[in-house]
Design an enzyme around this catalytic site. Structure first.
Site, PDB file in Angstrom:
ATOM      1  N   GLU A 116       0.844  -1.189   0.000  1.00  0.00           N
ATOM      2  CA  GLU A 116       0.000   0.000   0.000  1.00  0.00           C
ATOM      3  C   GLU A 116       0.884   1.246   0.000  1.00  0.00           C
ATOM      4  O   GLU A 116       0.408   2.350   0.222  1.00  0.00           O
ATOM      5  CB  GLU A 116      -0.982  -0.002   1.160  1.00  0.00           C
ATOM      6  CG  GLU A 116      -0.351  -0.134   2.530  1.00  0.00           C
ATOM      7  CD  GLU A 116      -1.389  -0.183   3.642  1.00  0.00           C
ATOM      8  OE1 GLU A 116      -2.089   0.826   3.825  1.00  0.00           O
ATOM      9  OE2 GLU A 116      -1.483  -1.218   4.318  1.00  0.00           O
TER      10      GLU A 116
ATOM     11  N   HIS B 185      -2.566  -9.894  12.002  1.00  0.00           N
ATOM     12  CA  HIS B 185      -1.994  -8.638  11.513  1.00  0.00           C
ATOM     13  C   HIS B 185      -1.699  -7.768  12.738  1.00  0.00           C
ATOM     14  O   HIS B 185      -2.538  -7.649  13.630  1.00  0.00           O
ATOM     15  CB  HIS B 185      -2.976  -7.925  10.584  1.00  0.00           C
ATOM     16  CG  HIS B 185      -2.598  -6.507  10.308  1.00  0.00           C
ATOM     17  ND1 HIS B 185      -1.362  -6.175   9.794  1.00  0.00           N
ATOM     18  CD2 HIS B 185      -3.256  -5.336  10.514  1.00  0.00           C
ATOM     19  CE1 HIS B 185      -1.292  -4.858   9.689  1.00  0.00           C
ATOM     20  NE2 HIS B 185      -2.418  -4.331  10.115  1.00  0.00           N
TER      21      HIS B 185
ATOM     22  N   CYS C 152      -3.535  -3.382   4.407  1.00  0.00           N
ATOM     23  CA  CYS C 152      -2.655  -4.415   4.962  1.00  0.00           C
ATOM     24  C   CYS C 152      -3.087  -5.821   4.575  1.00  0.00           C
ATOM     25  O   CYS C 152      -2.400  -6.796   4.895  1.00  0.00           O
ATOM     26  CB  CYS C 152      -2.602  -4.287   6.482  1.00  0.00           C
ATOM     27  SG  CYS C 152      -2.252  -2.620   7.017  1.00  0.00           S
TER      28      CYS C 152
HETATM   29  N1  CAA Z   1       2.141   2.823  30.672  1.00  0.00           N
HETATM   30  C1  CAA Z   1       1.467   1.762  30.147  1.00  0.00           C
HETATM   31  N2  CAA Z   1       0.391   1.891  29.308  1.00  0.00           N
HETATM   32  C2  CAA Z   1       0.020   3.127  28.965  1.00  0.00           C
HETATM   33  C3  CAA Z   1       0.671   4.282  29.461  1.00  0.00           C
HETATM   34  C4  CAA Z   1       1.778   4.084  30.345  1.00  0.00           C
HETATM   35  N3  CAA Z   1       2.458   5.101  30.870  1.00  0.00           N
HETATM   36  N4  CAA Z   1       0.062   5.361  28.939  1.00  0.00           N
HETATM   37  C5  CAA Z   1      -0.944   4.929  28.152  1.00  0.00           C
HETATM   38  N5  CAA Z   1      -0.969   3.575  28.164  1.00  0.00           N
HETATM   39  C6  CAA Z   1      -1.841   2.677  27.421  1.00  0.00           C
HETATM   40  C7  CAA Z   1      -3.293   3.117  27.353  1.00  0.00           C
HETATM   41  O1  CAA Z   1      -4.002   2.771  28.540  1.00  0.00           O
HETATM   42  C8  CAA Z   1      -3.779   2.362  26.143  1.00  0.00           C
HETATM   43  O2  CAA Z   1      -4.026   1.017  26.476  1.00  0.00           O
HETATM   44  P1  CAA Z   1      -5.387   0.293  26.034  1.00  0.00           P
HETATM   45  O3  CAA Z   1      -5.490   0.429  24.546  1.00  0.00           O
HETATM   46  O4  CAA Z   1      -5.195  -1.108  26.469  1.00  0.00           O
HETATM   47  O5  CAA Z   1      -6.480   1.022  26.729  1.00  0.00           O
HETATM   48  C9  CAA Z   1      -2.550   2.379  25.230  1.00  0.00           C
HETATM   49  O6  CAA Z   1      -1.444   2.698  26.062  1.00  0.00           O
HETATM   50  C10 CAA Z   1      -2.612   3.397  24.102  1.00  0.00           C
HETATM   51  O7  CAA Z   1      -2.970   4.615  24.659  1.00  0.00           O
HETATM   52  P2  CAA Z   1      -4.001   5.572  23.909  1.00  0.00           P
HETATM   53  O8  CAA Z   1      -5.232   4.800  23.547  1.00  0.00           O
HETATM   54  O9  CAA Z   1      -4.155   6.815  24.695  1.00  0.00           O
HETATM   55  O10 CAA Z   1      -3.130   5.860  22.613  1.00  0.00           O
HETATM   56  P3  CAA Z   1      -3.384   6.867  21.452  1.00  0.00           P
HETATM   57  O11 CAA Z   1      -4.814   7.263  21.378  1.00  0.00           O
HETATM   58  O12 CAA Z   1      -2.373   7.931  21.559  1.00  0.00           O
HETATM   59  O13 CAA Z   1      -3.011   5.978  20.177  1.00  0.00           O
HETATM   60  C11 CAA Z   1      -3.832   4.426  18.534  1.00  0.00           C
HETATM   61  C12 CAA Z   1      -3.428   4.618  19.990  1.00  0.00           C
HETATM   62  C13 CAA Z   1      -5.167   5.118  18.301  1.00  0.00           C
HETATM   63  C14 CAA Z   1      -3.933   2.940  18.228  1.00  0.00           C
HETATM   64  C15 CAA Z   1      -2.734   5.070  17.630  1.00  0.00           C
HETATM   65  O14 CAA Z   1      -1.512   4.445  17.827  1.00  0.00           O
HETATM   66  C16 CAA Z   1      -3.069   5.017  16.149  1.00  0.00           C
HETATM   67  O15 CAA Z   1      -3.851   5.812  15.641  1.00  0.00           O
HETATM   68  N6  CAA Z   1      -2.402   4.081  15.418  1.00  0.00           N
HETATM   69  C17 CAA Z   1      -2.622   3.952  13.948  1.00  0.00           C
HETATM   70  C18 CAA Z   1      -3.882   3.178  13.642  1.00  0.00           C
HETATM   71  C19 CAA Z   1      -3.787   1.722  13.931  1.00  0.00           C
HETATM   72  O16 CAA Z   1      -2.723   1.128  14.023  1.00  0.00           O
HETATM   73  N7  CAA Z   1      -4.948   1.062  14.055  1.00  0.00           N
HETATM   74  C20 CAA Z   1      -5.015  -0.346  14.258  1.00  0.00           C
HETATM   75  C21 CAA Z   1      -6.203  -0.987  13.577  1.00  0.00           C
HETATM   76  S1  CAA Z   1      -6.222  -0.577  11.833  1.00  0.00           S
HETATM   77  C22 CAA Z   1      -5.151  -1.705  11.098  1.00  0.00           C
HETATM   78  O17 CAA Z   1      -4.811  -2.687  11.660  1.00  0.00           O
HETATM   79  C23 CAA Z   1      -4.643  -1.407   9.727  1.00  0.00           C
HETATM   80  C24 CAA Z   1      -3.297  -0.806   9.849  1.00  0.00           C
HETATM   81  O18 CAA Z   1      -2.304  -1.522   9.805  1.00  0.00           O
HETATM   82  C25 CAA Z   1      -3.189   0.640  10.012  1.00  0.00           C
END
Ligand code: CAA
Length: 391
Positions: A83, A237, A115
């Site tokens: 992609e 994945h 993906c």
């Molecule tokens: N110690 C331990 N854990 C901590 C922490 C700390 N100090 N601070 C935060 N965390 C934890 C949170 O509790 C959370 O855990 P849970 O999910 O178990 O609740 C985790 O860390 C992540 O924290 P946030 O949810 O606050 O993180 P975020 O909102 O900043 O980002 C995300 C998370 C939305 C996945 C972001 O990384 C993102 O947008 N990623 C890209 C999209 C993606 O990968 N999506 C996956 C599905 S789509 C797919 O699979 C296709 C593809 O390849 C893209």
């Protein structure tokens, strides 16, 4: 269930980029606790492309060892899933002819569905081989995941290529004929043609992944697939490794099963070790999970594995296969570990410079900075043509 069709994976080879960024560096920049990344999303490092690397150079590095071991006899189809394509028209695999000596008597195409594309390649290959068992298919999944700086997606970048030789009477994994499918029009992650960085609705994407995996499992069962308890391990994945844990918990609970952390760890833990340090490699990610499992698990002979493929937008597929007796002789464990361990760690400024670099669009001659220690590099862009060379 019979595996008498006996089509599957006979060789698997992996390559990644010259550079890596440790998530501690990113955490410091973003002013967050590094454990948000190390523990919260389950990522420690991510591979980063050098100025002279792209999906073609890492794909060539992944595919060459397969050509060296098996030759090109019988390879009449090459499917390149990505992609992060480098051209809107020409299939990326065509650049590999001159780099690694692909056969001319072959059909060569590029596949795209986020993906999921690598799995599409694997299943299309299985279909071609079922028609003619003397046919071999080289499937290559290669991607460089890139999100905007200082966004939640940034820590889930990464890069890798996995090449697979798909044949009759396979040496590593014999695929089951049944598979479960799910597709729907969802805007969870996409990249319009005019952008180099993906756009993502993070929370929507996490939920969409889990629902799609569940629906693909339901379809797998309707197609006569195996029971949940039959699988020795699940390869998901992994956009970030915590996603595999979330998805497996969701799948178990959706089927009325308890999801004890120890059971989840036993089912997927070993599949996450390479992805944890390589990051999201989009089409290659699931197959990097398989590689990590095969490289580390005790003897898996005759064990049944589950595969859960997800591509945003969205398509999911649940399929399965049996590990073939003697498979360990065909693994490339040492080379896989060396590809990961030999990466050079970046500081933040260098990472940022690489992230912000844009490909020239004026058609003039532009030599590329020489950075990579990997076997192939993008030497220049000239007359709107990409010029590759061996290092
Ligand atoms: N110690 C331990 N854990 C901590 C922490 C700390 N100090 N601070 C935060 N965390 C934890 C949170 O509790 C959370 O855990 P849970 O999910 O178990 O609740 C985790 O860390 C992540 O924290 P946030 O949810 O606050 O993180 P975020 O909102 O900043 O980002 C995300 C998370 C939305 C996945 C972001 O990384 C993102 O947008 N990623 C890209 C999209 C993606 O990968 N999506 C996956 C599905 S789509 C797919 O699979 C296709 C593809 O390849 C893209």
């Amino acid at each position: 269930m019979s595996t008498s069709a006996s089509v599957g994976i006979s060789d698997l080879s992996f390559a990644t980029t010259h550079y890596a960024l440790d998530h501690a560096v990113l955490a410091e920049r973003l002013g967050v606790d590094r454990d948000k990344f190390y523990i919260g999303i389950g990522q420690e490092r991510m591979s980063v492309a050098a100025a002279d690397e792209d999906i073609v150079t890492i794909a060539a590095a992944a595919a060459k060892p397969i050509i060296d071991r098996h030759g090109v006899d019988g390879i009449r189809t090459v499917l390149f899933a990505t992609e992060t394509g480098v051209d809107q028209s020409k299939a990326a695999a065509l650049y590999l002819h001159s780099l690694i000596g692909l056969p001319n008597a072959a059909r060569v195409v590029e596949l795209k569905q986020a993906c999921y594309g690598g799995t599409a390649g694997l299943q299309f290959a299985a279909g071609l081989i079922a028609r003619d068992p003397s046919h071999k298919v080289l499937v290559i999944a290669a991607d460089i995941a890139k999100y905007e700086i200082d966004t939640p997606g940034e820590p889930t970048q990464g890069a890798a290529a996995v090449a697979m030789l798909v044949t009759a009477d396979p040496s590593i994994i014999a695929l089951d004929p049944q598979s479960g499918l799910y597709s729907a029009d969802i805007m969870d992650f996409w990249r319009p043609n005019y952008r180099t960085e993906a756009i993502v609705d993070g929370k929507t994407s996490v939920n969409a992944y889990q629902k799609a995996a569940e629906e693909a499992w339901n379809d797998y069962r309707r197609q006569g697939g195996r029971d949940l308890g039959d699988f020795a391990a699940f390869c998901y994945h992994q956009p970030f490794t915590k996603m595999a844990y979330k998805a497996h918990k969701h799948l178990l609970e959706s089927q009325g099963r308890t999801a004890e952390p120890e059971a989840i760890e036993a089912a997927i833990g070993k599949t996450t070790t390479y992805n944890r340090t390589v990051g999201n490699s989009y089409t290659a990610s699931l197959y990097l999970g398989l590689l990590a499992l095969l490289d580390q698990a005790e003897d898996l002979t005759d064990k049944v594995l589950a595969f859960v493929s997800y591509g945003s937008g969205a398509v999911a597929e649940f399929f399965s296969g049996t590990v073939v007796s003697g498979y360990t002789e065909h693994l490339r464990t040492e080379a896989n570990r060396a590809a990961i361990d030999s990466r050079e760690l970046l500081d933040y400024d260098h990472y940022r410079q690489l992230h912000e670099a844009q490909a020239p669009v004026d058609g003039k001659y532009h030599a590329t900075v020489s950075e990579t220690s990997r076997p192939y590099r993008l030497a220049a862009i000239s007359g709107h043509k990409r010029i590759y060379e061996s290092v």
